[in-house]
Write an enzyme that holds these catalytic residues in place. Structure first.
Site, short mmCIF file in Angstrom:
data_model
loop_
_atom_site.label_atom_id
_atom_site.label_comp_id
_atom_site.label_asym_id
_atom_site.label_seq_id
_atom_site.Cartn_x
_atom_site.Cartn_y
_atom_site.Cartn_z
N SER A 36 -6.64 3.26 -2.45
CA SER A 36 -5.71 2.20 -2.83
C SER A 36 -4.52 2.81 -3.58
O SER A 36 -4.71 3.58 -4.51
CB SER A 36 -6.40 1.17 -3.72
OG SER A 36 -7.42 0.49 -3.02
N ASP B 245 -11.31 -4.21 -4.86
CA ASP B 245 -12.56 -4.74 -4.31
C ASP B 245 -12.27 -5.57 -3.07
O ASP B 245 -12.99 -5.48 -2.06
CB ASP B 245 -13.27 -5.61 -5.35
CG ASP B 245 -13.43 -4.92 -6.69
OD1 ASP B 245 -13.50 -3.68 -6.70
OD2 ASP B 245 -13.48 -5.61 -7.72
N GLY C 170 -1.88 0.75 -4.83
CA GLY C 170 -1.17 -0.33 -5.47
C GLY C 170 -0.09 -0.90 -4.57
O GLY C 170 -0.34 -1.23 -3.40
#
Length: 314
Positions: free
Chosen positions: A220, A252, A222
Site C-alpha cells: 500500500s 485492510d 497511500g
C-alpha cells in the site's frame, strides 16, 4: 473460503474533532464504536462483498463479548477462542482535514494453552484451496515466529497464506514463505532496514523478498495507490483523489479487495486499490461495501522506478 486470524483484536472507538490540540479539553462532533483489528476488518469487507469468510479471534471479558456482538449485524461468521484476559480497546481521533491519531492498547497476554488452541483452530478452519489471512500485531505471550509457523502448518493442510503485520512478526513471517505479504510503505521500509524513497527501490526490495521465498508482495502506497510484485511481473495502480475522512482500515480494505478478486494478478490489484480508496472516504473504521467501490476508476500501469514516494501516506 477465507479465514482471517486476528491474534490481537480490539473494540475501536473513533471520535471526530475539528482539530486535535494537545493539553486541551475537546468536544467530539461524532463518535463511532466499531469492531477492530486488521483481520476483523478484512473479514467485514469480504463478508459485505459476499465472499465466504470466517473471522477467527481470541475473545476475553465484556469487551470481547461486545466485539462479537458488533460483528453479528454485519453477518460476519466469528469463531472465538476464549481467553482469560480482556480484549483491548483502541481510541482513534479524526480531525476535520482527515488527519488520524490512534492510541492502541497492547492487548491481553495469551497463555501457551490459549495460543495452542488458537493455532489449532486456524489449521482446522483453513483447509485445502482456502486462504488463511494472518493479520496485525501479536499480543504478549506470542512468539514473533507465530505467523511463520502457522504458514508452514497451513501449507501442509493445502491452504494459501497471506500475512499483514509489521516489525518483528512481519520479518519472521518471511521465513515461512507466505503466498502473499501485504505491508504498507512504512512497514516495508522498516523491514528493508533502509530508505525506499523511489518506487524502483520498493520494487527492488519486493523482488528480494520474492527471491527469498515469498510468493508475492502487495504494498500500500497511500495516495499513490499500491504496487504488486511477484515472480513473473510488477504492476502499479492508483485510484482517484477523494476526500479523506479516515485512513483507519484502508490497508485492510485493500487486502480484502485483493482477495475478493482472486488474490493474484493486475485485476486483483485494481480491486485492492478501489477498496482502499473507498475505505478512506468512510468514517471511523467502517469497511466499504461493493456499492462504495469503483474499480473502473483505478488506473493500472507499469511501475515507473523514478516515482518519488516522499510524503506518500502509508
Amino acid at each position: 473460503m477465507i479465514v482471517t486470524l486476528t491474534p490481537n483484536p480490539s473494540l475501536d472507538r473513533t471520535a471526530t474533532v475539528p482539530e486535535l490540540r494537545r493539553g486541551e479539553v475537546l468536544r467530539a462532533s461524532r463518535v463511532r464504536l466499531d469492531p477492530g483489528g486488521k483481520g476483523v476488518n478484512v473479514a467485514r469487507a469480504l463478508t459485505a462483498a459476499g465472499t465466504p469468510t470466517v473471522a477467527l479471534l481470541p475473545a476475553g471479558g465484556t469487551v470481547g463479548e461486545r466485539l462479537a456482538a458488533l460483528l453479528a449485524p454485519e453477518g460476519v461468521a466469528v469463531v472465538a477462542v476464549p481467553i482469560a484476559g480482556t480484549t483491548r480497546s483502541n481510541i482513534t481521533v479524526v480531525e476535520a482535514d482527515g488527519t488520524t491519531t490512534k492510541i492502541n492498547e497492547p492487548g491481553p497476554e495469551i497463555s501457551p494453552a490459549e495460543l495452542a488452541a488458537l493455532e489449532r483452530r486456524a489449521v482446522e478452519l483453513a483447509g485445502r484451496d482456502s486462504w488463511l489471512v494472518c493479520c496485525g500485531s501479536l499480543p504478549a505471550g506470542v512468539p514473533d515466529d507465530f505467523y511463520a509457523r502457522l504458514t508452514r502448518l497451513a501449507h501442509d493442510a493445502g491452504a494459501k497464506v497471506a500475512v499483514d503485520s509489521s516489525g518483528a512478526p512481519l520479518a519472521a513471517a518471511c521465513a515461512g514463505g507466505p503466498d502473499l505479504l501485504k505491508p504498507n510503505l512504512d512497514e516495508l521500509t522498516e523491514l528493508a532496514g533502509r530508505p525506499l524513497p523511489l518506487l524502483g527501490d520498493v520494487v527492488d526490495f519486493c523482488r528480494e523478498l520474492v527471491a527469498g521465498g515469498v510468493g508475492s508482495v502487495l504494498v500500500s502506497l497511500g495516495a499513490r495507490g499500491a504496487v504488486l510484485v511477484d515472480a513473473a511481473e510488477t504492476h502499479h495502480a492508483a485510484g482517484p483523489l477523494v476526500a479523506v475522512r479516515s485512513t483507519v482500515g484502508a490497508g485492510d480494505a485493500a487486502l480484502a479487495g485483493f482477495l475478493h478478486a482472486g488474490g493474484s494478478g493486475p485485476q486483483a490489484l485494481r480491486t485492492a486499490v478501489a477498496y482502499g480508496t473507498a475505505a478512506v472516504a468512510q468514517e471511523g473504521s467502517r469497511m466499504p461495501t461493493p456499492q462504495d467501490v469503483h474499480a473502473d476508476a483505478v488506473r493500472l500501469f507499469a511501475a515507473d522506478p523514478t516515482v518519488n514516494l516522499s510524503g506518500a501516506a502509508a
